[in-house]
Design an enzyme around this catalytic site. Structure first.
Site, PDB file in Angstrom:
ATOM      1  N   ASP A  65      -0.167  -0.232   3.500  1.00 47.76           N
ATOM      2  CA  ASP A  65       0.361   0.098   2.531  1.00 47.76           C
ATOM      3  C   ASP A  65       2.129  -0.531   2.564  1.00 47.76           C
ATOM      4  OD1 ASP A  65       1.207  -0.252  -0.430  1.00 47.76           O
ATOM      5  OD2 ASP A  65       1.440   1.954  -0.255  1.00 47.76           O
TER       6      ASP A  65
ATOM      7  N   CYS B  68       2.947  -5.603  -8.710  1.00 45.81           N
ATOM      8  CA  CYS B  68       2.970  -4.372  -8.073  1.00 45.81           C
ATOM      9  C   CYS B  68       3.561  -3.172  -8.951  1.00 45.81           C
ATOM     10  CB  CYS B  68       3.710  -4.683  -7.129  1.00 45.81           C
ATOM     11  SG  CYS B  68       3.646  -3.163  -5.830  1.00 45.81           S
TER      12      CYS B  68
ATOM     13  N   TYR C 201       0.593  -0.532 -10.542  1.00 45.14           N
ATOM     14  CA  TYR C 201       0.662   0.768  -9.917  1.00 45.14           C
ATOM     15  C   TYR C 201       1.099   1.950 -10.732  1.00 45.14           C
ATOM     16  CZ  TYR C 201      -0.155  -0.145  -5.266  1.00 45.14           C
ATOM     17  OH  TYR C 201      -0.737  -0.032  -3.930  1.00 45.14           O
TER      18      TYR C 201
ATOM     19  N   GLU D 112      -3.525  -7.853  -6.036  1.00 48.83           N
ATOM     20  CA  GLU D 112      -3.427  -6.299  -6.215  1.00 48.83           C
ATOM     21  C   GLU D 112      -4.860  -5.981  -5.645  1.00 48.83           C
ATOM     22  OE1 GLU D 112      -1.321  -3.823  -5.721  1.00 48.83           O
ATOM     23  OE2 GLU D 112       0.180  -5.330  -6.100  1.00 48.83           O
TER      24      GLU D 112
END
Length: 222
Positions: free
Chosen positions: A46, A137, A141, A207
């Site tokens: 990440d 993203c 998230y 993702e």
């Protein structure tokens, strides 16, 4: 949600988002079954991702048609770099990973494919296409963070990660980009909207693949 362009985008990935929530990496964060070494691998990857995502956001900022959007995406690009530094300063030592080990890490195949797709889409496409590519993203998230916040985690390291993305501060950031997507969507033709949807769905798939990469601790086959 389909009354808005962003609602149309979100509805288009209902199957992908469902698969994300069902993935053992995600469920393992809340029930504590996720192996620490898989989470550590994910955190390192990440950090590498965030460096490239920062470049992607800076590229979107450079394509923005109005100053407010330029400032927003440029600020987010700088924040992505700050998050990466924060990870290295706090979470990585708790996971037993040294700064030297993190610095020596190379992107896993899925990580490299995802970031390469982001940068190619933004640099070769329109501003709207760029937003479509970077939005999952933010949004996924945020939604995952909210979902997991309702359950919590017995592992304080996992709980800290959940709190970062399920909190109001990150939610505000995500809502700003969603609002920009809606504003841009009003001026797009149907063919242009379809192209943005395609990018949005593709990076949403990435993702899922990124979490799967972390769970499997993916490496290059040769």
């Amino acid at each position: 949600m389909t009354d808005s362009f962003s609602g149309e985008l979100w509805d288009s990935i209902a199957d992908i988002y469902g698969a994300i929530l069902a993935h053992p990496f995600i469920s393992g964060l809340t029930d504590g079954t996720l192996p620490a070494e898989a989470f550590a691998f994910f955190v390192v990857q990440d950090g590498l991702y965030l460096r490239e995502y920062s470049r992607a956001l800076a590229a979107v900022a450079s394509r923005a048609p109005h100053p407010a959007a330029t400032r927003m995406f440029a600020r987010h690009a700088a924040d992505a770099v700050a998050v990466e530094r924060e990870l290295h300063a706090t979470l990585l030592p708790e996971l037993g990973i040294s700064a030297a080990e993190a610095a020596a890490a190379e992107p896993a195949p899925t990580n490299l494919a995802y970031t390469s797709y982001l940068l190619a889409t933004i640099r070769g496409g329109t501003y709207a296409e760029g937003i479509g590519a970077v939005l999952p993203c933010y949004w996924i998230y945020w939604e995952v963070g909210k979902e997991l916040s309702c359950q919590g985690s017995p592992d304080p390291r996992y709980q800290r990660w959940i709190g970062t993305y399920g909190g109001e501060e990150f939610g505000e950031i995500a809502r700003d980009v969603i609002a920009e997507a809606d504003a841009v969507g009003t001026s797009l033709s149907e063919s242009e909207r379809a192209l943005v949807r395609r990018h949005f769905r593709t990076t949403s798939r990435y993702e899922w693949m990124f979490w799967d990469m972390g769970y499997r601790m993916e490496s290059w086959p040769v």
